[in-house]
Design a protein around this motif. Structure first.
Motif, PDB file in Angstrom:
ATOM      1  N   GLN A  98       0.809  -1.211   0.000  1.00  0.00           N
ATOM      2  CA  GLN A  98       0.000   0.000   0.000  1.00  0.00           C
ATOM      3  C   GLN A  98       0.849   1.271   0.000  1.00  0.00           C
ATOM      4  N   PHE A  99       2.142   1.156   0.151  1.00  0.00           N
ATOM      5  CA  PHE A  99       3.004   2.326   0.283  1.00  0.00           C
ATOM      6  C   PHE A  99       2.890   3.302  -0.896  1.00  0.00           C
ATOM      7  N   PRO A 100       2.894   2.842  -2.159  1.00  0.00           N
ATOM      8  CA  PRO A 100       2.754   3.812  -3.256  1.00  0.00           C
ATOM      9  C   PRO A 100       1.455   4.611  -3.179  1.00  0.00           C
ATOM     10  N   SER A 106      -0.530  11.539  -0.086  1.00  0.00           N
ATOM     11  CA  SER A 106       0.093  12.652   0.622  1.00  0.00           C
ATOM     12  C   SER A 106       0.481  13.768  -0.337  1.00  0.00           C
ATOM     13  N   MET A 107       0.791  13.413  -1.576  1.00  0.00           N
ATOM     14  CA  MET A 107       1.144  14.430  -2.565  1.00  0.00           C
ATOM     15  C   MET A 107      -0.086  15.223  -3.001  1.00  0.00           C
ATOM     16  N   LYS A 118      -1.098   6.963   8.407  1.00  0.00           N
ATOM     17  CA  LYS A 118      -0.690   5.979   7.400  1.00  0.00           C
ATOM     18  C   LYS A 118       0.769   5.571   7.607  1.00  0.00           C
ATOM     19  N   ALA A 119       1.622   6.553   7.869  1.00  0.00           N
ATOM     20  CA  ALA A 119       3.044   6.272   8.047  1.00  0.00           C
ATOM     21  C   ALA A 119       3.288   5.380   9.263  1.00  0.00           C
ATOM     22  N   VAL A 120       2.456   5.513  10.264  1.00  0.00           N
ATOM     23  CA  VAL A 120       2.602   4.697  11.476  1.00  0.00           C
ATOM     24  C   VAL A 120       2.513   3.213  11.122  1.00  0.00           C
ATOM     25  N   GLU A 168      11.366  10.477   8.693  1.00  0.00           N
ATOM     26  CA  GLU A 168      11.935   9.934   7.451  1.00  0.00           C
ATOM     27  C   GLU A 168      10.853   9.553   6.457  1.00  0.00           C
ATOM     28  N   TYR A 169       9.821   8.856   6.922  1.00  0.00           N
ATOM     29  CA  TYR A 169       8.739   8.403   6.048  1.00  0.00           C
ATOM     30  C   TYR A 169       8.007   9.585   5.423  1.00  0.00           C
ATOM     31  N   LEU A 170       7.855  10.654   6.195  1.00  0.00           N
ATOM     32  CA  LEU A 170       7.092  11.792   5.731  1.00  0.00           C
ATOM     33  C   LEU A 170       7.965  12.831   5.022  1.00  0.00           C
TER      34      LEU A 170
END
Length: 172
Positions: A98-100, A106-107, A118-120, A168-170
């Motif tokens: 689901q990452f993409p 977020s964009m 979501k990043a959590v 980092e993720y964000l």
């Protein structure tokens, strides 16, 4: 004392004595917190509702053996955490796929809280639990240590690690 504000130990005693209104009071008192905890783990209202109900069913089923060593709320969080872990074991969802989608959302300017929620999901499990309890449930680090049955120093480390990984993720 106003109705609904009874201490947990009195409610639990009434429940053990068969008073169903005490069960309802206890559920009303903690339902929203446990539901929110489950929702932050699953991101699905239906799953969160099911897991929350399962948490309370398990709690009431184990009430005869429950000894009040700590807060009822902490015990409910522990039950919910175990139920969520079992849910993912059964479901065998691979969240990395689901990452993409998350990056794309977020964009598009999704609110920061949703991005963080979501990043959590990509945090390691032990850090994820600590992050959800700390950032979204607003629990103190000492309470988290009790719920997860770990040392306070480990909670502090995990909160710090969660902050770094989320940044980092964000990309912040």
């Amino acid at each position: 004392m106003e109705p609904g504000t009874e201490p947990d130990f009195l409610l639990l005693q009434k429940i053990k004595n068969g008073k169903s209104d005490a069960s309802e009071q206890l559920i009303k008192k903690y339902y929203s917190s446990i539901y929110q905890y489950c929702l932050l783990h699953t991101h699905d209202r239906n799953y969160a509702e099911d897991l929350t109900q399962e948490t309370f069913l398990h709690f009431f089923a184990s009430l005869e053996t429950y000894k009040e060593y700590g807060k009822t709320k902490n015990y409910l969080y522990r039950i919910a955490g175990n139920i969520i872990k079992n849910f993912y074991i059964k479901k065998k969802e691979i969240l990395v796929e689901q990452f993409p989608e998350i990056i794309e959302e977020s964009m598009k300017g999704v609110e920061i809280r949703l991005d963080i929620e979501k990043a959590v999901q990509y945090l390691p499990d032990e850090i994820k639990d600590t992050a959800i309890l700390f950032f979204f449930q607003g629990l103190k680090q000492k309470e988290i240590a009790q719920i997860l049955d770990i040392k306070l120093s480990l909670v502090k480390y995990r909160v710090s690690k969660a902050k770094k990984l989320l940044a980092e993720y964000l990309g912040e």
